[in-house]
Design a protein around this motif. Structure first.
Motif, PDB file in Angstrom:
ATOM      1  N   UNK A  28       0.831  -1.214   0.000  1.00 36.65           N
ATOM      2  CA  UNK A  28       0.000   0.000   0.000  1.00 36.65           C
ATOM      3  C   UNK A  28       0.862   1.259   0.000  1.00 36.65           C
ATOM      4  N   UNK A  29       1.897   1.277   0.845  1.00 40.15           N
ATOM      5  CA  UNK A  29       2.797   2.428   0.883  1.00 40.15           C
ATOM      6  C   UNK A  29       3.515   2.617  -0.433  1.00 40.15           C
ATOM      7  N   UNK A  30       3.954   1.502  -1.039  1.00 44.33           N
ATOM      8  CA  UNK A  30       4.647   1.585  -2.322  1.00 44.33           C
ATOM      9  C   UNK A  30       3.714   2.099  -3.407  1.00 44.33           C
ATOM     10  N   UNK A  31       2.468   1.617  -3.412  1.00 41.66           N
ATOM     11  CA  UNK A  31       1.508   2.076  -4.429  1.00 41.66           C
ATOM     12  C   UNK A  31       1.285   3.582  -4.323  1.00 41.66           C
ATOM     13  N   UNK A  32       1.111   4.085  -3.109  1.00 41.53           N
ATOM     14  CA  UNK A  32       0.923   5.525  -2.912  1.00 41.53           C
ATOM     15  C   UNK A  32       2.148   6.303  -3.407  1.00 41.53           C
ATOM     16  N   UNK A  33       3.330   5.798  -3.077  1.00 42.99           N
ATOM     17  CA  UNK A  33       4.558   6.450  -3.519  1.00 42.99           C
ATOM     18  C   UNK A  33       4.704   6.368  -5.032  1.00 42.99           C
ATOM     19  N   UNK A  34       4.267   5.274  -5.630  1.00 44.06           N
ATOM     20  CA  UNK A  34       4.371   5.105  -7.084  1.00 44.06           C
ATOM     21  C   UNK A  34       3.513   6.130  -7.822  1.00 44.06           C
ATOM     22  N   UNK A  35       2.313   6.379  -7.316  1.00 46.05           N
ATOM     23  CA  UNK A  35       1.437   7.388  -7.925  1.00 46.05           C
ATOM     24  C   UNK A  35       2.109   8.755  -7.867  1.00 46.05           C
ATOM     25  N   UNK A  36       2.681   9.090  -6.706  1.00 47.68           N
ATOM     26  CA  UNK A  36       3.346  10.377  -6.552  1.00 47.68           C
ATOM     27  C   UNK A  36       4.590  10.474  -7.436  1.00 47.68           C
ATOM     28  N   UNK A  37       5.373   9.394  -7.512  1.00 45.57           N
ATOM     29  CA  UNK A  37       6.575   9.386  -8.350  1.00 45.57           C
ATOM     30  C   UNK A  37       6.209   9.528  -9.820  1.00 45.57           C
ATOM     31  N   UNK A  38       5.159   8.840 -10.252  1.00 46.32           N
ATOM     32  CA  UNK A  38       4.713   8.964 -11.648  1.00 46.32           C
ATOM     33  C   UNK A  38       4.303  10.403 -11.960  1.00 46.32           C
ATOM     34  N   UNK A  39       3.587  11.031 -11.027  1.00 45.93           N
ATOM     35  CA  UNK A  39       3.165  12.426 -11.248  1.00 45.93           C
ATOM     36  C   UNK A  39       4.387  13.339 -11.348  1.00 45.93           C
ATOM     37  N   UNK A  40       5.350  13.152 -10.458  1.00 52.17           N
ATOM     38  CA  UNK A  40       6.560  13.969 -10.508  1.00 52.17           C
ATOM     39  C   UNK A  40       7.333  13.720 -11.794  1.00 52.17           C
ATOM     40  N   UNK A  41       7.434  12.474 -12.223  1.00 56.11           N
ATOM     41  CA  UNK A  41       8.136  12.173 -13.477  1.00 56.11           C
ATOM     42  C   UNK A  41       7.457  12.824 -14.673  1.00 56.11           C
ATOM     43  N   UNK A  42       6.124  12.838 -14.693  1.00 59.93           N
ATOM     44  CA  UNK A  42       5.413  13.523 -15.783  1.00 59.93           C
ATOM     45  C   UNK A  42       5.702  15.026 -15.759  1.00 59.93           C
ATOM     46  N   UNK A  43       5.745  15.613 -14.563  1.00 61.89           N
ATOM     47  CA  UNK A  43       6.057  17.043 -14.439  1.00 61.89           C
ATOM     48  C   UNK A  43       7.493  17.321 -14.884  1.00 61.89           C
ATOM     49  N   UNK A  44       8.414  16.441 -14.539  1.00 66.64           N
ATOM     50  CA  UNK A  44       9.807  16.617 -14.978  1.00 66.64           C
ATOM     51  C   UNK A  44       9.909  16.561 -16.498  1.00 66.64           C
ATOM     52  N   UNK A  45       9.207  15.609 -17.102  1.00 66.53           N
ATOM     53  CA  UNK A  45       9.204  15.523 -18.564  1.00 66.53           C
ATOM     54  C   UNK A  45       8.616  16.777 -19.188  1.00 66.53           C
ATOM     55  N   UNK A  46       7.514  17.269 -18.636  1.00 66.17           N
ATOM     56  CA  UNK A  46       6.871  18.477 -19.162  1.00 66.17           C
ATOM     57  C   UNK A  46       7.784  19.694 -19.042  1.00 66.17           C
ATOM     58  N   UNK A  47       8.661  19.689 -18.038  1.00 66.82           N
ATOM     59  CA  UNK A  47       9.588  20.803 -17.829  1.00 66.82           C
ATOM     60  C   UNK A  47      10.867  20.647 -18.657  1.00 66.82           C
ATOM     61  N   UNK A  48      10.954  19.593 -19.453  1.00 66.71           N
ATOM     62  CA  UNK A  48      12.099  19.420 -20.345  1.00 66.71           C
ATOM     63  C   UNK A  48      13.222  18.554 -19.806  1.00 66.71           C
ATOM     64  N   UNK A  49      13.006  17.876 -18.692  1.00 66.50           N
ATOM     65  CA  UNK A  49      14.027  16.989 -18.149  1.00 66.50           C
ATOM     66  C   UNK A  49      13.902  15.613 -18.798  1.00 66.50           C
TER      67      UNK A  49
END
Length: 96
Positions: A28-49
Protein backbone atom coordinates in the motif's frame (compact mmCIF):
# COMPACT_ATOMS: atom_id res chain seq x y z
CA UNK A 1 9.63 -27.71 7.21
CA UNK A 2 6.79 -28.37 4.84
CA UNK A 3 3.79 -26.10 5.40
CA UNK A 4 5.79 -23.36 7.13
CA UNK A 5 5.87 -19.94 5.55
CA UNK A 6 9.15 -18.44 4.40
CA UNK A 7 9.20 -15.97 7.30
CA UNK A 8 7.69 -18.15 10.05
CA UNK A 9 9.54 -17.62 13.31
CA UNK A 10 11.46 -14.60 12.05
CA UNK A 11 11.01 -11.08 13.42
CA UNK A 12 12.36 -9.39 10.29
CA UNK A 13 14.11 -10.15 7.02
CA UNK A 14 17.01 -8.06 5.75
CA UNK A 15 16.80 -7.01 2.11
CA UNK A 16 19.06 -4.81 -0.05
CA UNK A 17 17.50 -1.53 1.09
CA UNK A 18 16.59 -2.29 4.69
CA UNK A 19 14.49 -4.70 6.70
CA UNK A 20 11.11 -6.26 5.94
CA UNK A 21 8.96 -7.27 8.87
CA UNK A 22 6.22 -9.89 8.53
CA UNK A 23 2.74 -8.42 8.76
CA UNK A 24 3.70 -4.94 7.51
CA UNK A 25 1.75 -3.78 4.44
CA UNK A 26 4.56 -2.54 2.21
CA UNK A 27 2.48 -2.74 -0.97
CA UNK A 28 0.00 0.00 0.00
CA UNK A 29 2.80 2.43 0.88
CA UNK A 30 4.65 1.59 -2.32
CA UNK A 31 1.51 2.08 -4.43
CA UNK A 32 0.92 5.53 -2.91
CA UNK A 33 4.56 6.45 -3.52
CA UNK A 34 4.37 5.10 -7.08
CA UNK A 35 1.44 7.39 -7.92
CA UNK A 36 3.35 10.38 -6.55
CA UNK A 37 6.58 9.39 -8.35
CA UNK A 38 4.71 8.96 -11.65
CA UNK A 39 3.17 12.43 -11.25
CA UNK A 40 6.56 13.97 -10.51
CA UNK A 41 8.14 12.17 -13.48
CA UNK A 42 5.41 13.52 -15.78
CA UNK A 43 6.06 17.04 -14.44
CA UNK A 44 9.81 16.62 -14.98
CA UNK A 45 9.20 15.52 -18.56
CA UNK A 46 6.87 18.48 -19.16
CA UNK A 47 9.59 20.80 -17.83
CA UNK A 48 12.10 19.42 -20.34
CA UNK A 49 14.03 16.99 -18.15
CA UNK A 50 15.03 13.54 -19.39
CA UNK A 51 14.15 10.62 -17.12
CA UNK A 52 17.51 9.05 -17.96
CA UNK A 53 19.12 12.04 -16.18
CA UNK A 54 16.62 12.74 -13.37
CA UNK A 55 13.95 10.38 -12.10
CA UNK A 56 11.62 9.88 -9.16
CA UNK A 57 11.16 6.33 -7.88
CA UNK A 58 8.93 4.69 -5.29
CA UNK A 59 10.00 2.70 -2.26
CA UNK A 60 8.89 2.18 1.34
CA UNK A 61 10.25 2.61 4.84
CA UNK A 62 10.69 -0.28 7.22
CA UNK A 63 7.27 0.58 8.63
CA UNK A 64 5.60 0.39 5.23
CA UNK A 65 5.23 4.13 4.60
CA UNK A 66 5.65 5.18 0.99
CA UNK A 67 8.71 7.19 0.03
CA UNK A 68 9.54 8.95 -3.23
CA UNK A 69 13.22 9.29 -3.99
CA UNK A 70 14.60 11.68 -6.58
CA UNK A 71 17.91 10.74 -8.15
CA UNK A 72 19.80 12.42 -10.92
CA UNK A 73 23.03 13.64 -12.35
CA UNK A 74 24.43 16.48 -10.24
CA UNK A 75 24.35 18.99 -13.10
CA UNK A 76 20.72 18.15 -13.81
CA UNK A 77 19.78 18.42 -10.13
CA UNK A 78 21.38 21.88 -10.10
CA UNK A 79 19.21 22.79 -13.10
CA UNK A 80 16.11 21.58 -11.24
CA UNK A 81 17.14 23.61 -8.18
CA UNK A 82 17.41 26.73 -10.36
CA UNK A 83 13.92 26.08 -11.73
CA UNK A 84 12.49 25.69 -8.23
CA UNK A 85 14.30 28.82 -7.01
CA UNK A 86 12.82 30.83 -9.89
CA UNK A 87 9.36 29.43 -9.21
CA UNK A 88 9.69 30.34 -5.51
CA UNK A 89 10.58 33.93 -6.42
CA UNK A 90 7.64 34.18 -8.80
CA UNK A 91 4.88 31.95 -7.32
CA UNK A 92 2.08 33.43 -9.45
CA UNK A 93 3.90 32.48 -12.65
CA UNK A 94 4.14 36.07 -13.78
CA UNK A 95 0.39 36.59 -13.99
CA UNK A 96 -0.69 40.19 -13.56
Amino acid sequence: MEGEGLYDGLDAVEVDFGVWSPGVDYVSGWREARVAADRLNRALLAAGFELSELRASATTTGEGHGVVRLAGWPTVVVRLARCLELAARNPDGGAA
